[in-house]
Enzyme design. Sequence first.
Site, PDB file in Angstrom:
ATOM      1  N   GLU A 190       0.868  -1.189   0.000  1.00  0.00           N
ATOM      2  CA  GLU A 190       0.000   0.000   0.000  1.00  0.00           C
ATOM      3  C   GLU A 190       0.898   1.231   0.000  1.00  0.00           C
ATOM      4  OE1 GLU A 190      -2.905   0.168   3.220  1.00  0.00           O
ATOM      5  OE2 GLU A 190      -2.802   2.354   3.237  1.00  0.00           O
ATOM      6  N   GLU A 195      -2.566  11.793   2.801  1.00  0.00           N
ATOM      7  CA  GLU A 195      -3.438  11.275   3.863  1.00  0.00           C
ATOM      8  C   GLU A 195      -3.315  12.165   5.103  1.00  0.00           C
ATOM      9  OE1 GLU A 195      -2.477   7.316   5.234  1.00  0.00           O
ATOM     10  OE2 GLU A 195      -4.533   6.947   5.859  1.00  0.00           O
TER      11      GLU A 195
END
Length: 375
Positions: A190, A195
């Site tokens: 990932e 974020e």
Amino acid sequence: MSGRHADRSHLKAQPDPYGAEPPSYNQSTGLRWDPRNWTRGVIVGVVVGAVVILVAIVVGAVLGTRANEYPSYSKLAYSLQDTYSGTSFFDNFDYFTGYDPSSGFVHYVDAQVATSTQYNLTYASSSSAVLRVDTTDTNANTGRYSVRISSKKQYNSGLFVFDILNTPYGCSTWPALWLTDPPNWPAHGEIDVVEAVNGATAGNQMTLHTSNGCKMDRKRKETGTVLTKNCWNGTDSNAGCGVQGPQDTYGAALNSNGGGIYAMEWRSDGIRVWLFPRTSIPTDLASGNDASPDPSSWGTALADFPSTDCDISSHFINQSIIANIDLCGTWAGQTSVYNTQDGCPGTCTEFVTSNATAFKTAYWEWASWRVYSAS
Ligand SMILES: *[C@@H]1O[C@H](CO)[C@@H](O)[C@H](O)[C@H]1NC(C)=O
Ligand SMILES: *[C@@H]1O[C@H](CO)[C@@H](O)[C@H](O)[C@H]1NC(C)=O
Ligand SMILES: *[C@@H]1O[C@H](CO)[C@@H](O)[C@H](O)[C@H]1NC(C)=O
Ligand SMILES: *[C@@H]1O[C@H](CO)[C@@H](O)[C@H](O)[C@H]1NC(C)=O
């Protein structure tokens, strides 16, 4: 010398004018440092000591060399592979509608609901694409409507250029722009490019999550702050190996300047992320410029995840690009984060339930996404 020798020659068991100092000669330093007087135990000790020192030097040299190993990141010839833009932007994605894997207080809706005039949670025009949280439901007591899209196309390397006009933020929000292969997590890895949680005043966090055997404990060239170094999901409560950008890399501070371009390069040498604010976009990334972008001309990255202690090619496979806005959940919703760190009121789920209008700042807006591949 000869005079001193003559003086004490009578003490020797076997006369030897040019021999060793006699054992009874009271000059212990001279005795200790003369190998001819060492017992077997002392000799073994000295040899063992020497070997230990030698091993330490070799190990130190190897560790020092390893710590300084760095990939070449030599220039690659990139050409445009995919462009996500315009009114068809969302046609290239699947809308995730299942139970949120991150335990958020959210209902991810399908394309029909998201694009309906009633909700209008995803909307693409010729100039931008918007993805947002519902701002109309004043009693969202089972979770608020939001969207999580996943590119139909999967990638195994490339240069990903996200031209961002607005990043979502606000209490309870957990937005992300990231890549993974959901059914094969964490085996296929990932890559979290953008974020943040809640007010996002701490800036953008860039993170890798992997299976065992991927660490960022070697030399790196980045301006961001290292948080944790082991990317394996089994360490640090699955925090991944994160790098934190300064405050103006996300949220209100980034948006107020018209956003910017996040560029993520993923190749066998490593994974690097750059942020270019709107006013300092390199000419090889300017919109309409079909030049081949050259990351080697961009200067130090914001985050650098080199391959020196992580086989990037085997840890990152078949990645879709995902964009979503989660609410509460295992990061934004934790009391230690929601209340203590980010100073949000009440509980996260109460906030989501009744504060519909607070989500007006909770939207992504992108001018385009471009993916380049190396020939
Ligand atoms: C949907 O959202 C877009 C972007 O904010 C806006 O331009 C458009 O007018 C909205 N459509 C409707 C039907 O509300
Ligand atoms: C890490 O991944 C493994 C393998 O899928 C899984 O069994 C484990 O629960 C994960 N751990 C965390 C903390 O996510
Ligand atoms: C990656 O995706 C391709 C195409 O779907 C598939 O054939 C391949 O087996 C996948 N690779 C792995 C390691 O799962
Ligand atoms: C709604 O938002 C306002 C402004 O941030 C806050 O004062 C209030 O506590 C929030 N309400 C709930 C139920 O969280």
